[in-house]
Design an enzyme around this catalytic site. Structure first.
Site, short mmCIF file in Angstrom:
data_model
loop_
_atom_site.label_atom_id
_atom_site.label_comp_id
_atom_site.label_asym_id
_atom_site.label_seq_id
_atom_site.Cartn_x
_atom_site.Cartn_y
_atom_site.Cartn_z
N ASN A 9 32.89 38.92 38.73
CA ASN A 9 31.87 40.15 39.58
C ASN A 9 33.27 41.09 40.16
O ASN A 9 33.67 40.76 40.66
CB ASN A 9 31.30 39.68 40.84
N LYS A 11 32.97 43.78 41.03
CA LYS A 11 33.07 45.00 41.95
C LYS A 11 32.95 46.02 41.85
O LYS A 11 32.39 46.49 40.22
CB LYS A 11 33.37 44.16 43.38
N HIS A 93 24.09 40.15 47.07
CA HIS A 93 25.35 39.59 47.87
C HIS A 93 26.07 40.36 49.36
O HIS A 93 25.45 40.47 48.86
CB HIS A 93 26.75 41.14 46.44
N GLU A 95 28.50 41.40 50.34
CA GLU A 95 28.71 42.59 50.61
C GLU A 95 27.60 44.38 50.97
O GLU A 95 27.79 44.61 51.42
CB GLU A 95 29.95 43.43 48.92
N GLU A 164 28.14 31.37 48.29
CA GLU A 164 29.45 32.53 48.58
C GLU A 164 29.49 32.73 50.02
O GLU A 164 29.12 33.37 50.87
CB GLU A 164 29.24 33.86 47.95
N GLY A 170 37.38 37.25 48.80
CA GLY A 170 38.79 37.60 48.88
C GLY A 170 39.56 37.35 50.31
O GLY A 170 40.61 38.30 50.16
N SER A 208 37.28 33.46 46.53
CA SER A 208 38.94 32.61 46.73
C SER A 208 38.53 31.63 45.20
O SER A 208 39.63 30.59 45.35
CB SER A 208 39.05 32.27 47.71
#
Ligand code: 13P
Length: 246
Positions: A9, A11, A93, A95, A164, A170, A208
């Site tokens: 991904n 991003k 996702h 985010e 996730e 991250g 991660s």
């Protein structure tokens, strides 16, 4: 035996030059036993598709609209993605759930729109650190999954699920293989209650994942590969993760 899947991904990262270098590097490192895909930002999808022509590496988008077409400024429809060969689309996702207030139902509707155009949705679920600390992990991921199960009904077996944990994205704080496996097992059980094909479904772990922790995560019974953020931006790092899944 489920074939492992590793998805990069990207991003909101990339440029003409960086994408060309990354894709050339990946194609030089592969192929792998695992299935591999990259999910690029919308403006680059056409060039990614062109560079990957004839390659076993598939490609996908990072979101799609829940709507078919019409007055939805800024949105991209699943039909548009399908028209030029898109294979996967990430939906839900964390985010997007956090920064764009996407609800469980909207995520489910996006997955449905993707399937209607024969794209494979990669449905993301996962708890925040506060939710984990409050002992709500099971309730949160089950609630997120359940909206998709109810909306897709018997088609649920056509999606890829990605667990996730938000606190692992991250941050360099990976879930331990045991923590991840525990959630994957409960998701598999929930899917089993909805579909006789749950045993064939892929459940990816993301958060991660790096070359040095990938193999131990991927060795867990219900972890069928990974959804990789930061480490998917360097060909060598991503290739090492693809090897660990092979
Ligand atoms: P990182 O691998 O950078 O933690 O990101 C994970 C992720 O969000 C993939 O979708």
């Amino acid at each position: 035996m489920r074939r492992k899947l590793v998805v990069g991904n990207w991003k909101m990262n990339g440029s003409h030059a960086a994408n060309a270098e990354l894709l050339a590097g990946l194609q030089a490192e592969g192929p792998w036993v695992a299935e591999v895909a990259v999910c690029a930002p919308f403006p680059y999808l056409a060039e990614v598709a062109l560079s990957l022509q004839g390659s076993p590496i598939a490609w996908g988008a990072q979101d799609c609209s829940a709507h078919e077409s019409g007055a939805y400024t800024g949105e991209v429809g699943a039909a548009m993605l399908a028209e030029f060969g898109c294979r996967y689309v990430i939906v839900g996702h964390s985010e997007r759930r956090a920064f764009h207030q996407e609800s469980d139902q909207l995520v489910a509707d996006k997955a449905k729109a993707a399937l209607a155009h024969r794209l494979t949705p990669i449905v993301c679920v996962g708890e925040t650190l506060a939710e984990r600390d409050a002992g709500q992990t099971t309730a949160v991921v089950k609630r997120q999954m359940s909206a998709v199960i109810h909306t897709l009904a018997h088609c649920i077996s056509q999606v890829v699920v990605a667990y996730e944990p938000v606190w692992a994205i991250g941050t360099g704080k990976t879930a331990t293989p045991e923590q991840a496996q525990a959630v994957h097992a409960l998701l598999r059980a929930q899917l089993r209650a909805a579909s006789e094909h749950a045993g064939d479904m892929k459940i990816l772990y993301g958060g991660s994942v790096k070359a040095d922790n990938a193999a131990s995560l991927f060795s867990q019974a219900d972890i069928d590969g990974g959804l990789i953020g930061g480490a998917s931006l360097k060909a060598g790092d991503f290739a090492a993760i693809c090897r660990a899944a092979s």
